[in-house]
Design an enzyme around this catalytic site. Structure first.
Site, PDB file in Angstrom:
ATOM      1  N   ASP A 119       6.876  -6.429   3.899  1.00  0.00           N
ATOM      2  CA  ASP A 119       6.072  -4.963   3.776  1.00  0.00           C
ATOM      3  C   ASP A 119       4.714  -5.201   3.227  1.00  0.00           C
ATOM      4  O   ASP A 119       4.325  -6.184   2.678  1.00  0.00           O
ATOM      5  CB  ASP A 119       7.266  -4.116   2.669  1.00  0.00           C
ATOM      6  CG  ASP A 119       6.832  -2.694   3.010  1.00  0.00           C
ATOM      7  OD1 ASP A 119       7.975  -1.822   3.405  1.00  0.00           O
ATOM      8  OD2 ASP A 119       5.657  -2.318   2.767  1.00  0.00           O
ATOM      9  N   GLU A 163      13.406  -8.836   7.570  1.00  0.00           N
ATOM     10  CA  GLU A 163      13.679  -7.521   7.757  1.00  0.00           C
ATOM     11  C   GLU A 163      12.111  -7.021   7.626  1.00  0.00           C
ATOM     12  O   GLU A 163      11.421  -7.354   6.593  1.00  0.00           O
ATOM     13  CB  GLU A 163      14.320  -6.970   6.481  1.00  0.00           C
ATOM     14  CG  GLU A 163      14.420  -5.328   6.641  1.00  0.00           C
ATOM     15  CD  GLU A 163      14.898  -4.617   5.531  1.00  0.00           C
ATOM     16  OE1 GLU A 163      15.053  -3.233   5.375  1.00  0.00           O
ATOM     17  OE2 GLU A 163      15.055  -5.169   4.081  1.00  0.00           O
ATOM     18  N   ASP A 173      16.826   6.831  12.282  1.00  0.00           N
ATOM     19  CA  ASP A 173      17.368   8.080  12.621  1.00  0.00           C
ATOM     20  C   ASP A 173      16.758   8.531  13.602  1.00  0.00           C
ATOM     21  O   ASP A 173      17.084   9.824  14.001  1.00  0.00           O
ATOM     22  CB  ASP A 173      17.085   8.906  11.390  1.00  0.00           C
ATOM     23  CG  ASP A 173      15.517   8.811  11.115  1.00  0.00           C
ATOM     24  OD1 ASP A 173      14.963   7.924  10.929  1.00  0.00           O
ATOM     25  OD2 ASP A 173      14.955  10.006  11.027  1.00  0.00           O
ATOM     26  N   ASP A 212       8.673   3.984  10.884  1.00  0.00           N
ATOM     27  CA  ASP A 212       7.866   5.309  11.280  1.00  0.00           C
ATOM     28  C   ASP A 212       8.014   5.218  12.621  1.00  0.00           C
ATOM     29  O   ASP A 212       7.615   4.135  13.430  1.00  0.00           O
ATOM     30  CB  ASP A 212       6.423   5.251  10.654  1.00  0.00           C
ATOM     31  CG  ASP A 212       5.901   6.357  10.934  1.00  0.00           C
ATOM     32  OD1 ASP A 212       6.070   7.198  12.173  1.00  0.00           O
ATOM     33  OD2 ASP A 212       4.892   6.867  10.268  1.00  0.00           O
ATOM     34  N   LYS A 216       3.626  10.400  18.241  1.00  0.00           N
ATOM     35  CA  LYS A 216       2.334  10.677  18.852  1.00  0.00           C
ATOM     36  C   LYS A 216       1.921   9.439  19.854  1.00  0.00           C
ATOM     37  O   LYS A 216       1.996   8.407  19.603  1.00  0.00           O
ATOM     38  CB  LYS A 216       1.155  11.028  17.730  1.00  0.00           C
ATOM     39  CG  LYS A 216       1.212  12.003  17.292  1.00  0.00           C
ATOM     40  CD  LYS A 216       0.088  12.578  16.415  1.00  0.00           C
ATOM     41  CE  LYS A 216       0.264  13.993  15.756  1.00  0.00           C
ATOM     42  NZ  LYS A 216      -0.224  13.876  14.463  1.00  0.00           N
TER      43      LYS A 216
HETATM   44  C1  SAM Z   1       9.885   4.568   6.567  1.00  0.00           C
HETATM   45  S1  SAM Z   1       9.458   3.081   5.304  1.00  0.00           S
HETATM   46  C2  SAM Z   1      11.241   2.349   5.550  1.00  0.00           C
HETATM   47  C3  SAM Z   1      11.504   1.454   4.329  1.00  0.00           C
HETATM   48  C4  SAM Z   1      13.006   0.783   4.540  1.00  0.00           C
HETATM   49  N1  SAM Z   1      13.070   0.100   5.723  1.00  0.00           N
HETATM   50  C5  SAM Z   1      13.954   1.667   4.345  1.00  0.00           C
HETATM   51  O1  SAM Z   1      14.987   1.877   5.451  1.00  0.00           O
HETATM   52  O2  SAM Z   1      14.187   2.419   3.240  1.00  0.00           O
HETATM   53  C6  SAM Z   1       8.727   2.212   6.295  1.00  0.00           C
HETATM   54  C7  SAM Z   1       8.065   0.762   5.588  1.00  0.00           C
HETATM   55  O3  SAM Z   1       7.331   0.139   6.508  1.00  0.00           O
HETATM   56  C8  SAM Z   1       6.284  -0.346   5.826  1.00  0.00           C
HETATM   57  N2  SAM Z   1       5.198  -0.764   6.717  1.00  0.00           N
HETATM   58  C9  SAM Z   1       4.885   0.278   7.753  1.00  0.00           C
HETATM   59  N3  SAM Z   1       4.017  -0.379   8.646  1.00  0.00           N
HETATM   60  C10 SAM Z   1       3.931  -1.532   8.322  1.00  0.00           C
HETATM   61  C11 SAM Z   1       3.047  -2.622   8.647  1.00  0.00           C
HETATM   62  N4  SAM Z   1       2.197  -2.580   9.753  1.00  0.00           N
HETATM   63  N5  SAM Z   1       3.404  -3.804   8.192  1.00  0.00           N
HETATM   64  C12 SAM Z   1       4.015  -4.001   6.956  1.00  0.00           C
HETATM   65  N6  SAM Z   1       4.743  -3.074   6.492  1.00  0.00           N
HETATM   66  C13 SAM Z   1       4.391  -1.751   7.005  1.00  0.00           C
HETATM   67  C14 SAM Z   1       5.879   0.832   4.743  1.00  0.00           C
HETATM   68  O4  SAM Z   1       5.045   0.260   3.914  1.00  0.00           O
HETATM   69  C15 SAM Z   1       7.168   1.212   4.481  1.00  0.00           C
HETATM   70  O5  SAM Z   1       7.741   0.648   3.094  1.00  0.00           O
END
Ligand code: SAM
Length: 225
Positions: free
Chosen positions: A75, A50, A160, A124, A128
């Protein structure tokens, strides 16, 4: 730094199922690469990742549903996945691990053909234009996933973001990969083809988006190069 965070960092260090290599350790020949099953899980079960696992809810819930598969939540924020790591430990789960690293380094952390499935949950969307390369389904990321996936390996994206769903759909078609399932609103009561593991597990972010009345989308695909 808050007391809680410090406590979580300390506990992560002691968890046998949490791996936190430095960037240098990952890049200069990571010892777990290609050996996750033989060295850690001690079985030959399919390995599922994941990406951006946050608190690790999907990783842990899938691991409960599929005890014959191994799961690794990835993560960059260790204090977040501490939650999932703690739950997995308290529940005595032997098919769960967490890796703190950047997703960009994923092909240094896993070997060729090592992975059966990749889940990407609520990333995310990087809307942009100048952030295009940071979208987790940008062609550069897909190439990295392909390097570690088995021949019939599957990628799941649950989001979403209609934008990211549409972008991914477009990239998959443009590059000639196979869309196995695509849906704009998984909770539409008329759906019958959505697998149970897609609708029954709700992460922190999914719950938040549902309270905002957002549609949750899902796409599942296979990469062909
Ligand atoms: C919006 S959160 C979603 C978390 C989880 N999947 C949920 O649905 O609740 C995005 C997660 O991706 C991690 N993340 C973002 N860019 C990353 C990267 N380049 N490498 C590792 N983790 C990353 C962030 O730290 C964050 O915990």
């Amino acid at each position: 730094m808050g007391k809680n965070k410090l406590k979580r960092f300390a506990e992560n260090k002691d968890f046998h199922h949490v791996f936190q290599p430095t960037r240098e350790e990952i890049i200069s020949g990571f010892d777990k690469k290609g050996r996750w099953n033989s060295d850690f899980f001690k079985n030959e079960n399919p390995l599922v990742l994941e990406l951006g696992c946050g608190k690790g809810e999907y990783t842990v819930a899938l691991a409960e549903k599929f005890p014959d598969k191994n799961f690794i939540g990835i993560d960059i924020k260790g204090a977040r996945f501490w939650r999932g790591a703690k739950t997995a430990m308290e529940n005595g789960m032997e098919n769960v691990a967490f890796l703190r690293t950047q997703i960009e380094l994923i092909d240094h952390a896993f070997g060729k053909n090592e992975i059966s499935e990749i889940w990407i949950t609520f990333p995310d969307p990087q809307i942009k234009f100048r952030r295009t390369k940071h979208r987790l389904t940008h062609p550069d990321f897909l190439k990295k996933y392909h390097r570690i996936l088995k021949e019939n390996g599957i990628v799941h994206l649950k989001t979403d973001s209609e934008f990211l769903h549409g972008y991914t759909h477009g990239i998959i078609q443009l590059e000639g990969h196979d869309i196995l399932l695509s849906n704009h609103n998984i909770y539409n009561p008329d759906n019958y083809e959505i697998p149970e593991e897609v609708t029954s597990i709700r992460t922190f972010y999914e719950k938040k988006f549902l309270t905002e009345n957002k549609n949750i989308t899902y796409i599942r695909f296979k990469l062909n190069y």
